[in-house]
Design a protein around this motif. Structure first.
Motif, PDB file in Angstrom:
ATOM      1  N   GLU A 232       0.816  -1.214   0.000  1.00  0.00           N
ATOM      2  CA  GLU A 232       0.000   0.000   0.000  1.00  0.00           C
ATOM      3  C   GLU A 232       0.850   1.265   0.000  1.00  0.00           C
ATOM      4  O   GLU A 232       0.531   2.246   0.678  1.00  0.00           O
ATOM      5  CB  GLU A 232      -0.946   0.001   1.202  1.00  0.00           C
ATOM      6  N   PHE A 233       1.926   1.283  -0.781  1.00  0.00           N
ATOM      7  CA  PHE A 233       2.696   2.520  -0.917  1.00  0.00           C
ATOM      8  C   PHE A 233       1.837   3.563  -1.638  1.00  0.00           C
ATOM      9  O   PHE A 233       0.996   3.230  -2.475  1.00  0.00           O
ATOM     10  CB  PHE A 233       3.989   2.253  -1.675  1.00  0.00           C
ATOM     11  N   LYS A 234       2.085   4.831  -1.343  1.00  0.00           N
ATOM     12  CA  LYS A 234       1.229   5.900  -1.853  1.00  0.00           C
ATOM     13  C   LYS A 234       1.424   6.115  -3.348  1.00  0.00           C
ATOM     14  O   LYS A 234       2.541   6.391  -3.805  1.00  0.00           O
ATOM     15  CB  LYS A 234       1.504   7.207  -1.093  1.00  0.00           C
ATOM     16  N   ASP A 235       0.351   6.011  -4.093  1.00  0.00           N
ATOM     17  CA  ASP A 235       0.370   6.187  -5.545  1.00  0.00           C
ATOM     18  C   ASP A 235       0.872   7.584  -5.911  1.00  0.00           C
ATOM     19  O   ASP A 235       0.419   8.588  -5.365  1.00  0.00           O
ATOM     20  CB  ASP A 235      -1.058   5.987  -6.076  1.00  0.00           C
ATOM     21  N   GLY A 236       1.839   7.636  -6.830  1.00  0.00           N
ATOM     22  CA  GLY A 236       2.365   8.905  -7.315  1.00  0.00           C
ATOM     23  C   GLY A 236       3.527   9.459  -6.519  1.00  0.00           C
ATOM     24  O   GLY A 236       4.126  10.454  -6.921  1.00  0.00           O
ATOM     25  N   PHE A 237       3.859   8.824  -5.388  1.00  0.00           N
ATOM     26  CA  PHE A 237       4.885   9.362  -4.491  1.00  0.00           C
ATOM     27  C   PHE A 237       6.066   8.414  -4.305  1.00  0.00           C
ATOM     28  O   PHE A 237       6.833   8.562  -3.365  1.00  0.00           O
ATOM     29  CB  PHE A 237       4.264   9.678  -3.130  1.00  0.00           C
ATOM     30  N   PHE A 238       6.254   7.445  -5.190  1.00  0.00           N
ATOM     31  CA  PHE A 238       7.297   6.442  -4.982  1.00  0.00           C
ATOM     32  C   PHE A 238       8.702   7.048  -4.817  1.00  0.00           C
ATOM     33  O   PHE A 238       9.460   6.597  -3.958  1.00  0.00           O
ATOM     34  CB  PHE A 238       7.291   5.432  -6.135  1.00  0.00           C
ATOM     35  N   PRO A 239       9.085   8.053  -5.622  1.00  0.00           N
ATOM     36  CA  PRO A 239      10.442   8.604  -5.443  1.00  0.00           C
ATOM     37  C   PRO A 239      10.669   9.197  -4.061  1.00  0.00           C
ATOM     38  O   PRO A 239      11.810   9.297  -3.604  1.00  0.00           O
ATOM     39  CB  PRO A 239      10.521   9.684  -6.528  1.00  0.00           C
ATOM     40  N   TYR A 240       9.589   9.594  -3.383  1.00  0.00           N
ATOM     41  CA  TYR A 240       9.711  10.205  -2.065  1.00  0.00           C
ATOM     42  C   TYR A 240       9.563   9.173  -0.947  1.00  0.00           C
ATOM     43  O   TYR A 240       9.680   9.508   0.232  1.00  0.00           O
ATOM     44  CB  TYR A 240       8.670  11.316  -1.909  1.00  0.00           C
ATOM     45  N   GLN A 241       9.300   7.927  -1.324  1.00  0.00           N
ATOM     46  CA  GLN A 241       9.211   6.824  -0.369  1.00  0.00           C
ATOM     47  C   GLN A 241      10.332   5.825  -0.623  1.00  0.00           C
ATOM     48  O   GLN A 241      10.222   4.650  -0.280  1.00  0.00           O
ATOM     49  CB  GLN A 241       7.861   6.105  -0.507  1.00  0.00           C
ATOM     50  N   GLY A 242      11.413   6.303  -1.214  1.00  0.00           N
ATOM     51  CA  GLY A 242      12.481   5.427  -1.675  1.00  0.00           C
ATOM     52  C   GLY A 242      13.031   4.491  -0.620  1.00  0.00           C
ATOM     53  O   GLY A 242      13.240   3.298  -0.867  1.00  0.00           O
TER      54      GLY A 242
END
Length: 217
Positions: free
Chosen positions: A80-90
């Motif tokens: 359930e990682f946030k859609d559209g924010f993957f680079p900021y959840q690296g």
């Protein structure tokens, strides 16, 4: 071009399918997975979706089960990682990938292309290569309004019936995506027909992938 098989009928093939979002694997490699199963390959699949919550998670699970019906073994994993924010959840996603590496060591990995215009897709591609360094990795393509389709170098032919089945399953299972003007059977069939022409596929259809490295013995 000579046709090369990864596995034939009765042979085992372990495959890791990775998608940023709930419909990505099906769009990029759905017919390839269906084709392996149809040809009798003993498919052992680990199917991982990184971003799917609530309704999209339900869609992801139902679709994966439909595409993997007939596989020898399958594991479906939805995060359930946030859609559209993957680079900021690296950091969090990198930790998830390290855990994935301990759970599976496949023969083949299907994942996003590094040249995909979607930031989540690119992050998944980068971390796949960063994590799995001794595996065959095929990067699939996702048609969309960005116009980021390139010149793939690996083609896997598919029958017209398989491509139609792929498109039907996508439209059946992903009702939340129906509002997107590109998400329809014509797009999926059209791209498969173009890739089929590029590789002179026997039935005129194919899915295409990018391969960066391959060691032949």
């Amino acid at each position: 071009m000579k046709l090369v098989e990864l596995a034939g009928s009765g042979e085992r093939l372990s495959v890791l399918c990775i998608g940023a979002h709930s419909d990505d694997i099906e769009i990029g490699a759905g017919a390839t997975v269906l084709g392996w199963i149809e040809r009798g390959v003993r498919l052992d699949v680990h199917w991982a979706v990184l971003s799917a919550s609530r309704l999209r998670a339900s869609e992801a699970l139902a679709s994966a089960k439909a595409f993997l019906a007939g596989a020898a073994q399958s594991v479906i994993e939805v995060a359930e990682f946030k859609d559209g924010f993957f680079p900021y959840q690296g950091a969090e996603i990198k930790t998830w990938f390290e855990g994935l590496k301990r759970r599976v060591s496949p023969d083949v990995i299907l994942c996003h292309s590094r040249n995909d215009a979607h930031q989540d897709h690119r992050e998944v591609s980068m971390l796949t290569w960063n994590t799995f360094r001794d595996h065959v990795i095929l990067e699939y393509e996702i048609p969309k309004w960005d116009g980021d389709l390139g010149q793939p170098n690996i083609f896997i032919p598919a029958s017209g019936a398989l491509i139609e089945r792929k498109a039907k399953l996508l439209c059946e299972h992903f009702g939340t995506q129906g509002s997107k003007d590109w998400f329809d059977a014509q797009t999926f069939l059209g791209l498969a027909r173009l890739r089929g022409a590029e590789c002179r596929a026997p039935d005129g259809f194919a899915e295409a992938f990018y391969m960066r490295k391959l060691v032949l013995q």
